[in-house]
Write an enzyme that holds these catalytic residues in place. Structure first.
Site, PDB file in Angstrom:
ATOM      1  N   TYR A  52      64.704  70.570 -21.504  1.00 58.12           N
ATOM      2  CA  TYR A  52      66.027  70.243 -22.450  1.00 58.12           C
ATOM      3  C   TYR A  52      65.967  71.199 -23.697  1.00 58.12           C
ATOM      4  CZ  TYR A  52      62.033  67.716 -24.156  1.00 58.12           C
ATOM      5  OH  TYR A  52      60.486  67.660 -24.529  1.00 58.12           O
TER       6      TYR A  52
ATOM      7  N   CYS B 245      32.497  31.373  -8.728  1.00 53.11           N
ATOM      8  CA  CYS B 245      31.093  31.125  -7.861  1.00 53.11           C
ATOM      9  C   CYS B 245      30.072  31.103  -8.860  1.00 53.11           C
ATOM     10  CB  CYS B 245      30.755  32.371  -6.921  1.00 53.11           C
ATOM     11  SG  CYS B 245      30.521  33.947  -7.778  1.00 53.11           S
TER      12      CYS B 245
ATOM     13  N   CYS C  63      31.064  33.931 -13.349  1.00 53.47           N
ATOM     14  CA  CYS C  63      32.572  34.031 -12.465  1.00 53.47           C
ATOM     15  C   CYS C  63      33.145  32.653 -12.467  1.00 53.47           C
ATOM     16  CB  CYS C  63      31.836  34.388 -11.160  1.00 53.47           C
ATOM     17  SG  CYS C  63      33.332  34.554  -9.840  1.00 53.47           S
TER      18      CYS C  63
ATOM     19  N   GLU D 181      70.965  63.245 -26.416  1.00 51.76           N
ATOM     20  CA  GLU D 181      70.255  63.535 -25.096  1.00 51.76           C
ATOM     21  C   GLU D 181      69.349  62.340 -25.096  1.00 51.76           C
ATOM     22  OE1 GLU D 181      67.901  66.822 -25.143  1.00 51.76           O
ATOM     23  OE2 GLU D 181      69.535  68.208 -25.849  1.00 51.76           O
TER      24      GLU D 181
ATOM     25  N   ASP E  28      60.271  59.766 -21.927  1.00 45.50           N
ATOM     26  CA  ASP E  28      58.771  59.466 -22.331  1.00 45.50           C
ATOM     27  C   ASP E  28      57.705  59.806 -21.288  1.00 45.50           C
ATOM     28  OD1 ASP E  28      56.943  58.207 -23.829  1.00 45.50           O
ATOM     29  OD2 ASP E  28      57.120  56.257 -22.970  1.00 45.50           O
TER      30      ASP E  28
ATOM     31  N   CYS F 173      30.929  35.698  -3.391  1.00 49.35           N
ATOM     32  CA  CYS F 173      31.866  34.882  -4.190  1.00 49.35           C
ATOM     33  C   CYS F 173      33.151  34.842  -3.284  1.00 49.35           C
ATOM     34  CB  CYS F 173      32.305  35.987  -5.323  1.00 49.35           C
ATOM     35  SG  CYS F 173      33.689  35.612  -6.416  1.00 49.35           S
TER      36      CYS F 173
HETATM   37  S1  IVH Z   1      63.425  68.395 -28.612  1.00 46.25           S
HETATM   38  C1  IVH Z   1      61.793  70.896 -32.010  1.00 46.25           C
HETATM   39  N1  IVH Z   1      64.235  66.700 -26.658  1.00 46.25           N
HETATM   40  O1  IVH Z   1      59.663  63.864 -27.666  1.00 46.25           O
HETATM   41  C2  IVH Z   1      62.366  69.871 -30.820  1.00 46.25           C
HETATM   42  N2  IVH Z   1      62.115  66.278 -27.263  1.00 46.25           N
HETATM   43  O2  IVH Z   1      58.315  62.559 -30.082  1.00 46.25           O
HETATM   44  C3  IVH Z   1      61.473  68.783 -30.259  1.00 46.25           C
HETATM   45  N3  IVH Z   1      61.007  64.522 -25.931  1.00 46.25           N
HETATM   46  O3  IVH Z   1      57.501  66.532 -28.563  1.00 46.25           O
HETATM   47  C4  IVH Z   1      61.707  68.548 -28.779  1.00 46.25           C
HETATM   48  N4  IVH Z   1      62.856  64.028 -24.571  1.00 46.25           N
HETATM   49  O4  IVH Z   1      57.752  65.983 -25.861  1.00 46.25           O
HETATM   50  C5  IVH Z   1      63.337  67.053 -27.458  1.00 46.25           C
HETATM   51  N5  IVH Z   1      65.548  65.374 -25.002  1.00 46.25           N
HETATM   52  C6  IVH Z   1      64.317  65.870 -25.692  1.00 46.25           C
HETATM   53  C7  IVH Z   1      63.258  65.129 -25.555  1.00 46.25           C
HETATM   54  C8  IVH Z   1      62.070  65.392 -26.364  1.00 46.25           C
HETATM   55  C9  IVH Z   1      61.445  63.822 -24.878  1.00 46.25           C
HETATM   56  C10 IVH Z   1      59.597  64.452 -26.373  1.00 46.25           C
HETATM   57  C11 IVH Z   1      58.940  65.806 -26.783  1.00 46.25           C
HETATM   58  C12 IVH Z   1      58.881  65.718 -28.105  1.00 46.25           C
HETATM   59  C13 IVH Z   1      58.458  64.337 -28.451  1.00 46.25           C
HETATM   60  C14 IVH Z   1      58.773  63.920 -29.795  1.00 46.25           C
END
Ligand code: IVH
Length: 690
Positions: free
Chosen positions: A240, A426, A423, A128, A132, A446
Site C-alpha cells: 500500500y 485427579c 488437578c 484505505e 493488522d 488423570c
Molecule cells: S502507511 C508513513 N497504510 O500500520 C506511512 N500503514 O500503526 C506509514 N499499516 O507501520 C504507513 N495498514 O505497518 C499505512 N494502509 C496502510 C496500513 C499501514 C497497516 C501499518 C503499518 C504502519 C502501522 C502504523
C-alpha cells in the site's frame, strides 16, 4: 506547578516509559503481547500527555522534522523488532509509524493542521484499510525484487527475504517497461483467520502455547530461523505504500501509486477511496468500518493519507510519524460483564487452561459465555477475582479474552483468586517447568488427560475412527471401560450397550470402526500416540525411516536427529516417550490385539506417485485441500505451494490465477479436478490389481 507535583509526574513518566518499553519488547520482538492494542494506545497517550505537560515545547523529546534518522528517540517511538539472529539492512527512506486516533474530532483537527501547513483548503485524501499485520519494506532494483526487510527501529530492519519468497502472489519481477530504477514498496504481511485457527489447533494438539491472534502468529512466522518451517505456514502480503523512489518523477499521487501496484500485479487492498475533502473521507471511513469484516485480512482501522505526494513532502514528519497521514482506529468490540466462575480445563498433555465463565454477553454478533484467561500469571497480574466486572474483547476478532477488570466496580469482600495447586480432575499436585507459564497435571492416570489422548488418537488427522467423538470417549473413560489406549481394542459390543445412546447397531458400528483402525497407516498410529512435539509431518518422517515401533523404541538421540525434519526437542521427547514402561506396555498389548504398529507391505507398494510433485490451485469442489493432499501423499506424491520447474502437475480449480499462468508459461501439465479424480482412481485401481 510545584516542584513536588513535577517530581511525582516525572516518576509517573518514568514508570510509563519503562512499562511501554516492556510492552514494545513483548509486541515487536517476542510477538507475545500481554495487553490489547487499545490498552497499549491508552498507556501511550497518557505518556505523551504527561510528557507534553512537563516539556510543552518539546525541547528534550524533539519534533525533529526531517532528521528523525539522527534522533535516538525514534527507536522508542516506533518500536524495534530487530533480533540478533537476523542480518540487518538500512532503509533507504525511514520507515515511520502512524499517529493514531479513536476520536472523530481529532481526525478533523488533523485535517485543519494540514490545511494550515499547506495553506490550502479542501485537501484530497485517500482512505484505505489499516491492516493488522507486520510491516515490511520490499526493495526493487530495476523492477527485480532484492530484499524484504522488517521495520526494525524505523531506520534499520531485519532481512526476512527467505521467509517470504514462497509467497507466489508476490511478483519477483515487475513486468513493465516503465519502472523506477529503485523503489521501496511498503506493505503488510498477514495471516488469514482460517490459517491462524489451523496452526493454533495443531499447537493445541501438540500441547504447545497458543498464539493470541493472527498478527502475532504472522510476526512469529516472518522471524522463524528455518525458512522451511515458515513455508508451512500460509502467510499473505498486501502492498500500500511507497518509501524511497529513484528517480522521483514517478507517482504524483497516492492514488496513482495504487494504480501502478494494481497494473504490476501486486496484491493490493480491496478498498482505496480517493476523496476531495475531510468530510467525504469521514464518510468513506464509516463505509469501510462496515465492509472490513468481509476482508480476508484482519483490519483495525482506516488510514487516511494526503493524496498529493508533493503535499506529503511539504508536510514532512515528526520523529514518529508523517504529518500527512493518520490512522483512525476502530474500537474493537468489547463489553463489560460479570465473571461468574473460573474453571480449569485439563488438556491431553496435562496443560491446565483457566477459562472464564461469564454472564452471557453479546459481542461482535455472537453470545459470549466463555473467554480465555491465558494462564495463572495473567490472572494474578490483572488481579482477576470471581464476581468481578470484567471487560471482554475479541482478540483478532476470534477468541474472546478478558482484557481488564473494572476495579472501581468491584463488590466488597471479593477474595483474590488462588490458582489451585492440584488437578481439578485427579487431585494430583500440579507442576510447572521453570520459565513456562503453564501449570501441568503430571499424572499418567488423570481421566481428563486420558479423554483428550483418546479423542486425539481417534481424530481425523490421526486414526480417523468414526463414531468415537467427545461424548462417547467421555462415557468410555468415566465407566472405566477404557483406562489406556489399548483398552479400545478390547471393547466388545455388549459392554457398550449399557452406555447412553447405544443400541446394538450403533455399538456394532463403533466396534467396526475401531477394528478397521487396526490397519491404518503407520504414520497415523505414530501421530495418534500423542508424543509431545510430534505432529503429522514428523510422524510421516519417522514412518519413512523406521519399519516398526520396536525399532523406534531402540533408536538413539543421534538416530532421530539424523532424520530431516526431526529436531533436538522432538528427539528428546521421543526418547522420553519410549523410555516409559507404561507406554511400552500399551504398545506391546496393542500389537498383541492385532494393531499394526509397523509399515505394511501395502504401504510401500502404494508409493506409485513417488517423485510426483503436485500444486493445487483455485478452489476444489469435490475435495477439501487437506483431503486432496492426503490422497496424493498416501500414494507417495508430494504437494508444494509454488509452481516451479520441479512441479509435475498443476491441479487447477475455478479462480486459479498466477499459479496457473506460471504453469502455462513453464509448460507444466494442468488438469482440472475431474481429470485429477480419474488419475487418482486409475492409480488406486492399478495398485489394487498389483
Ligand atoms: S502507511 C508513513 N497504510 O500500520 C506511512 N500503514 O500503526 C506509514 N499499516 O507501520 C504507513 N495498514 O505497518 C499505512 N494502509 C496502510 C496500513 C499501514 C497497516 C501499518 C503499518 C504502519 C502501522 C502504523
Amino acid at each position: 506547578m510545584s516542584n513536588h507535583s513535577n517530581s511525582a509526574k516525572e516518576k509517573k513518566l518514568a514508570e510509563l516509559r519503562s512499562s511501554l518499553q516492556r510492552h514494545d519488547e513483548l509486541y515487536y520482538r517476542q510477538a507475545q503481547p500481554e495487553i490489547s492494542d487499545q490498552e497499549y494506545d491508552r498507556l501511550k497517550s497518557e505518556y505523551e500527555q504527561l510528557q507534553s505537560d512537563l516539556d510543552p515545547l518539546g525541547l528534550f523529546t524533539g519534533e525533529t522534522g526531517q532528521d528523525a534518522v539522527s534522533n535516538p528517540q525514534v527507536s522508542f517511538e516506533v518500536g524495534d523488532d530487530r533480533l540478533d539472529s537476523f542480518k540487518s539492512h538500512n532503509h533507504a527512506e525511514v520507515m515511520l509509524s502512524l499517529d493514531n486516533t479513536y476520536d472523530q474530532s481529532e481526525f478533523f483537527e488533523f485535517d485543519k493542521r494540514l490545511q494550515k501547513i499547506l495553506g490550502q483548503e479542501n485537501l484530497s485524501y485517500v482512505v484505505e484499510p489499516k491492516i493488522d499485520g507486520v510491516a515490511v519494506s520490499l526493495s526493487y532494483h530495476k523492477g527485480r525484487l532484492q530484499q524484504a526487510v522488517t521495520r526494525g527501529n524505523g531506520i534499520q530492519g531485519d532481512i526476512i527475504t527467505q521467509n517470504i519468497l514462497h509467497l507466489t502472489e508476490l511478483p519477483r519481477e515487475i513486468c513493465s517497461a516503465d519502472v523506477p530504477d529503485f523503489m521501496e514498496i511498503r506493505g503488510e504481511i498477514y495471516m488469514e483467520h482460517d490459517e491462524f485457527l489451523r496452526i493454533n489447533q495443531a499447537r493445541e494438539d501438540l500441547g504447545e502455547p497458543l498464539y493470541a491472534n493472527p498478527r502475532n502468529l504472522a510476526a512469529g512466522t516472518v522471524k522463524l530461523l528455518d525458512p522451511k518451517e515458515a513455508r508451512q505456514r500460509k502467510l499473505k502480503i498486501v502492498l500500500y505504500g511507497l518509501g524511497a523512489c529513484q528517480p522521483q518523477k514517478y507517482f504524483k499521487t497516492q492514488t496513482s501509486f495504487h494504480e501502478a501496484l494494481k497494473d504490476w500485479c501486486f496484491p493490493i487492498v480491496e478498498f482505496v477511496k480517493t476523496v476531495v475533502s475531510a468530510e467525504l473521507a469521514w464518510r468513506a471511513i464509516s463505509i469501510l468500518d462496515k465492509l472490513r469484516h468481509d476482508y480476508a485480512y484482519p483490519t483495525d482501522g482506516a488510514v487516511i493519507k494526503l493524496d498529493s505526494r508533493d503535499g506529503q513532502r511539504l508536510a514532512g514528519h515528526t520523529a514518529k510519524a508523517p504529518r500527512w497521514a493518520i490512522a483512525y482506529k476502530f474500537e474493537s468490540e468489547r463489553e463489560a460483564t460479570t465473571l461468574e466462575d473460573i474453571i480449569l480445563q485439563v488438556g491431553r498433555t496435562g496443560a491446565i487452561t483457566p477459562v472464564a465463565c461469564l454472564k452471557p454477553v453479546q459481542l461482535a454478533g455472537t453470545l459470549v459465555a466463555r473467554a480465555s484467561l491465558h494462564n495463572a500469571d495473567e490472572i494474578q497480574r490483572k488481579d482477576i477475582r470471581i464476581g468481578d466486572q470484567v471487560v471482554v474483547e475479541k482478540a483478532g476478532e476470534i477468541i474472546p479474552q478478558v482484557v481488564e477488570v473494572l476495579i472501581e466496580k468491584r463488590p466488597e469482600g471479593l477474595a483474590p483468586y488462588l490458582f489451585p495447586r492440584c488437578c481439578p480432575t485427579c487431585q494430583t499436585s500440579l507442576s510447572r517447568i521453570k520459565g513456562e507459564a503453564v501449570w501441568r497435571c503430571p499424572s499418567q492416570n488423570c481421566p481428563d488427560q486420558l479423554k483428550g489422548r483418546i479423542e486425539y488418537f481417534a481424530s481425523r488427522g490421526c486414526l480417523d475412527i468414526e463414531n468415537l467423538g467427545e461424548a462417547v470417549v467421555g462415557q468410555l473413560v468415566d465407566s472405566q471401560l477404557v483406562t489406556r489406549l489399548d483398552d479400545l481394542y478390547r471393547l466388545k459390543t455388549p459392554q457398550l450397550l449399557g452406555l447412553e445412546g447405544f443400541a446394538k447397531k450403533s455399538a456394532n458400528n463403533l466396534i467396526d470402526s475401531i477394528t478397521r483402525s487396526k490397519t491404518q497407516d503407520f504414520w497415523r498410529m505414530l501421530c495418534g500416540l500423542g508424543i509431545k512435539h510430534v505432529g503429522m509431518s514428523a510422524s510421516k518422517d519417522l514412518a519413512r525411516n523406521f519399519v516398526d515401533w520396536r525399532e523406534l523404541a531402540e533408536a538413539t538421540w543421534e538416530d532421530f536427529t539424523a532424520i530431516d525434519g526431526i529436531g533436538e526437542i522432538m528427539a528428546e521427547s521421543l526418547i522420553e516417550y519410549f523410555k516409559n514402561p507404561v507406554n511400552l506396555s500399551v504398545l506391546e498389548s496393542m500389537e498383541e490385539l492385532g494393531v499394526l504398529l509397523k509399515k505394511e507391505h501395502a504401504d510401500q507398494l502404494n508409493q506409485s506417485w513417488e517423485g510426483i510433485v503436485f500444486v493445487l490451485t483455485g478452489s476444489l469442489e469435490k475435495f477439501s485441500r487437506q483431503d486432496a493432499t492426503q490422497e496424493i501423499e498416501q500414494l507417495g506424491g508430494k504437494v508444494t505451494s509454488s509452481v516451479s520447474k520441479k512441479t509435475s502437475y498443476v491441479v487447477a480449480g475455478p479462480g486459479a490465477g498466477s499459479k496457473l499462468n506460471k504453469a502455462e508459461s513453464l509448460e507444466i501439465p494442468v488438469m482440472n479436478e475431474d481429470q485429477f479424480l480419474t488419475f487418482l482412481e486409475q492409480t488406486k485401481k492399478q495398485n489394487r490389481e498389483n
